[in-house]
Write a protein that holds these residues in place. Sequence first.
Motif, PDB file in Angstrom:
ATOM      1  N   LEU A  53      -9.342 -16.632   6.666  1.00 46.97           N
ATOM      2  CA  LEU A  53      -8.357 -15.810   7.376  1.00 46.97           C
ATOM      3  C   LEU A  53      -6.943 -16.141   6.916  1.00 46.97           C
ATOM      4  CD1 LEU A  53      -9.777 -15.867  11.025  1.00 46.97           C
ATOM      5  CD2 LEU A  53      -9.699 -13.898   9.472  1.00 46.97           C
ATOM      6  N   LEU A  54      -6.653 -17.428   6.800  1.00 41.92           N
ATOM      7  CA  LEU A  54      -5.307 -17.836   6.390  1.00 41.92           C
ATOM      8  C   LEU A  54      -5.016 -17.441   4.944  1.00 41.92           C
ATOM      9  CD1 LEU A  54      -5.144 -21.348   8.081  1.00 41.92           C
ATOM     10  CD2 LEU A  54      -3.657 -19.394   8.560  1.00 41.92           C
ATOM     11  N   ARG A  55      -6.049 -17.334   4.129  1.00 40.26           N
ATOM     12  CA  ARG A  55      -5.839 -16.924   2.748  1.00 40.26           C
ATOM     13  C   ARG A  55      -5.449 -15.439   2.671  1.00 40.26           C
ATOM     14  NH1 ARG A  55     -10.283 -18.595   0.882  1.00 40.26           N
ATOM     15  NH2 ARG A  55     -11.446 -16.655   0.664  1.00 40.26           N
ATOM     16  N   HIS A  56      -5.926 -14.659   3.604  1.00 36.03           N
ATOM     17  CA  HIS A  56      -5.636 -13.227   3.602  1.00 36.03           C
ATOM     18  C   HIS A  56      -4.448 -12.837   4.478  1.00 36.03           C
ATOM     19  CE1 HIS A  56      -9.751 -13.038   1.951  1.00 36.03           C
ATOM     20  NE2 HIS A  56      -9.386 -11.863   1.450  1.00 36.03           N
ATOM     21  N   PHE A  57      -4.184 -13.626   5.519  1.00 38.33           N
ATOM     22  CA  PHE A  57      -3.138 -13.260   6.477  1.00 38.33           C
ATOM     23  C   PHE A  57      -2.192 -14.444   6.694  1.00 38.33           C
ATOM     24  CE2 PHE A  57      -7.139 -11.159   7.732  1.00 38.33           C
ATOM     25  CZ  PHE A  57      -6.793  -9.844   7.474  1.00 38.33           C
ATOM     26  N   PRO A  58      -0.934 -14.323   6.286  1.00 41.65           N
ATOM     27  CA  PRO A  58       0.022 -15.423   6.447  1.00 41.65           C
ATOM     28  C   PRO A  58       0.288 -15.773   7.918  1.00 41.65           C
ATOM     29  CG  PRO A  58       0.828 -13.789   4.877  1.00 41.65           C
ATOM     30  CD  PRO A  58      -0.357 -13.187   5.552  1.00 41.65           C
ATOM     31  N   SER A  59       0.091 -14.807   8.806  1.00 39.79           N
ATOM     32  CA  SER A  59       0.338 -15.061  10.227  1.00 39.79           C
ATOM     33  C   SER A  59      -0.584 -14.178  11.049  1.00 39.79           C
ATOM     34  CB  SER A  59       1.795 -14.754  10.589  1.00 39.79           C
ATOM     35  OG  SER A  59       2.036 -13.359  10.519  1.00 39.79           O
ATOM     36  N   ARG A  60      -0.748 -14.526  12.331  1.00 34.45           N
ATOM     37  CA  ARG A  60      -1.564 -13.695  13.215  1.00 34.45           C
ATOM     38  C   ARG A  60      -0.945 -12.311  13.381  1.00 34.45           C
ATOM     39  NH1 ARG A  60      -1.811 -16.262  18.603  1.00 34.45           N
ATOM     40  NH2 ARG A  60       0.308 -16.865  18.031  1.00 34.45           N
ATOM     41  N   ALA A  61       0.375 -12.257  13.332  1.00 35.05           N
ATOM     42  CA  ALA A  61       1.048 -10.963  13.465  1.00 35.05           C
ATOM     43  C   ALA A  61       0.648 -10.011  12.347  1.00 35.05           C
ATOM     44  CB  ALA A  61       2.563 -11.169  13.483  1.00 35.05           C
ATOM     45  N   GLU A  62       0.357 -10.553  11.163  1.00 34.51           N
ATOM     46  CA  GLU A  62      -0.070  -9.709  10.045  1.00 34.51           C
ATOM     47  C   GLU A  62      -1.333  -8.941  10.415  1.00 34.51           C
ATOM     48  OE1 GLU A  62       1.039  -9.317   6.816  1.00 34.51           O
ATOM     49  OE2 GLU A  62       2.813 -10.585   7.005  1.00 34.51           O
ATOM     50  N   ILE A  63      -2.209  -9.572  11.175  1.00 34.68           N
ATOM     51  CA  ILE A  63      -3.436  -8.898  11.600  1.00 34.68           C
ATOM     52  C   ILE A  63      -3.111  -7.808  12.609  1.00 34.68           C
ATOM     53  CG2 ILE A  63      -5.704  -9.211  12.664  1.00 34.68           C
ATOM     54  CD1 ILE A  63      -5.664 -12.109  11.720  1.00 34.68           C
ATOM     55  N   ALA A  64      -2.205  -8.102  13.523  1.00 38.42           N
ATOM     56  CA  ALA A  64      -1.855  -7.142  14.568  1.00 38.42           C
ATOM     57  C   ALA A  64      -1.236  -5.873  14.001  1.00 38.42           C
ATOM     58  CB  ALA A  64      -0.902  -7.796  15.570  1.00 38.42           C
ATOM     59  N   TRP A  65      -0.549  -6.002  12.870  1.00 46.49           N
ATOM     60  CA  TRP A  65       0.162  -4.856  12.296  1.00 46.49           C
ATOM     61  C   TRP A  65      -0.586  -4.225  11.123  1.00 46.49           C
ATOM     62  CZ3 TRP A  65       3.794  -2.810  15.092  1.00 46.49           C
ATOM     63  CH2 TRP A  65       4.623  -3.612  15.902  1.00 46.49           C
ATOM     64  N   LEU A  66      -1.877  -4.455  11.016  1.00 47.67           N
ATOM     65  CA  LEU A  66      -2.645  -3.984   9.860  1.00 47.67           C
ATOM     66  C   LEU A  66      -2.565  -2.474   9.642  1.00 47.67           C
ATOM     67  CD1 LEU A  66      -5.975  -6.053   9.973  1.00 47.67           C
ATOM     68  CD2 LEU A  66      -4.280  -6.008   8.141  1.00 47.67           C
ATOM     69  N   GLY A  67      -2.403  -1.703  10.704  1.00 50.33           N
ATOM     70  CA  GLY A  67      -2.447  -0.256  10.560  1.00 50.33           C
ATOM     71  C   GLY A  67      -1.177   0.386  10.038  1.00 50.33           C
ATOM     72  N   VAL A  68      -0.068  -0.356  10.005  1.00 48.75           N
ATOM     73  CA  VAL A  68       1.207   0.266   9.646  1.00 48.75           C
ATOM     74  C   VAL A  68       1.289   0.583   8.152  1.00 48.75           C
ATOM     75  CG1 VAL A  68       3.712  -0.014   9.636  1.00 48.75           C
ATOM     76  CG2 VAL A  68       2.383  -0.808  11.596  1.00 48.75           C
ATOM     77  N   ALA A  69       0.821  -0.303   7.308  1.00 51.55           N
ATOM     78  CA  ALA A  69       0.887  -0.053   5.857  1.00 51.55           C
ATOM     79  C   ALA A  69       0.083   1.186   5.444  1.00 51.55           C
ATOM     80  CB  ALA A  69       0.421  -1.288   5.086  1.00 51.55           C
ATOM     81  N   PRO A  70      -1.157   1.358   5.931  1.00 47.95           N
ATOM     82  CA  PRO A  70      -1.876   2.591   5.595  1.00 47.95           C
ATOM     83  C   PRO A  70      -1.168   3.839   6.117  1.00 47.95           C
ATOM     84  CG  PRO A  70      -3.408   0.931   6.385  1.00 47.95           C
ATOM     85  CD  PRO A  70      -2.029   0.393   6.635  1.00 47.95           C
ATOM     86  N   ALA A  71      -0.549   3.743   7.293  1.00 49.43           N
ATOM     87  CA  ALA A  71       0.195   4.886   7.827  1.00 49.43           C
ATOM     88  C   ALA A  71       1.378   5.220   6.928  1.00 49.43           C
ATOM     89  CB  ALA A  71       0.679   4.578   9.244  1.00 49.43           C
ATOM     90  N   THR A  72       2.034   4.198   6.404  1.00 49.07           N
ATOM     91  CA  THR A  72       3.154   4.411   5.488  1.00 49.07           C
ATOM     92  C   THR A  72       2.671   5.070   4.202  1.00 49.07           C
ATOM     93  OG1 THR A  72       4.283   2.469   6.389  1.00 49.07           O
ATOM     94  CG2 THR A  72       5.047   3.277   4.256  1.00 49.07           C
ATOM     95  N   ASP A  73       1.509   4.655   3.719  1.00 48.82           N
ATOM     96  CA  ASP A  73       0.944   5.264   2.511  1.00 48.82           C
ATOM     97  C   ASP A  73       0.643   6.748   2.737  1.00 48.82           C
ATOM     98  OD1 ASP A  73       1.071   2.853   1.181  1.00 48.82           O
ATOM     99  OD2 ASP A  73      -1.022   2.322   1.575  1.00 48.82           O
TER     100      ASP A  73
END
Length: 207
Positions: A52-72
């Motif tokens: 998990l830590l290798r993929h996500f620098p912080s827990r917040a990164e997991i919480a905001w996972l949907g924003v990048a695809p929405a931006t795309d």
Amino acid sequence: MTRPDRRRPGRPSVLNIRAVGADALRLWTERGFAATNWNDLAEATGISTRTLLRHFPSRAEIAWLGVAPATDRLREVLTRAADDAPVAVVVRTAIVESVSRDPQIHELAPAWLRLISAEPTLAATAPAVYQPWIDTLTGYLARRLPGAPTAICRALATAYQAATFAALTEWAESGAHGDAADSVDRMLRWLDVHTPGTVPDGPAREP
């Protein structure tokens, strides 16, 4: 993608990002964001803390996972829009299309909206998370409105982002009935009248 075996936390060959986000959200809904740690997330997702830590620098990164695809999705619609299409209509269409219609995401969206609205840590990171979305829309407005100051284009993009979030929040708080994207569309029609390039008599009418 194949979901890792939840009974054997470790190093999956393929990390199902969506499943991680869904499991984390369920955990945070039950216990609260601040009350959980990486070990709790590892147990909830069936993935080792190390992975998990290798993929996500912080827990917040997991919480905001949907924003990048929405931006795309937003960028894709803006990119393919005709240069002579009304600016306000293109912007509204692109934002509506950026809202996922995936049934699983639709089901989880109310809990996610409550989480990011109520958790101070996540609320504090929101401006940075949404910046690429705002920058994308600012760039489009600047291209289509060459005489407009950059500050105006950015202000318009920021207003659109705030209105979109308000529409999603209202949708969730009212029981999450219907499609979230349709709620966003209804909200953004009120902004048409204030956006250059609006078609006549198009602002706040119900679709």
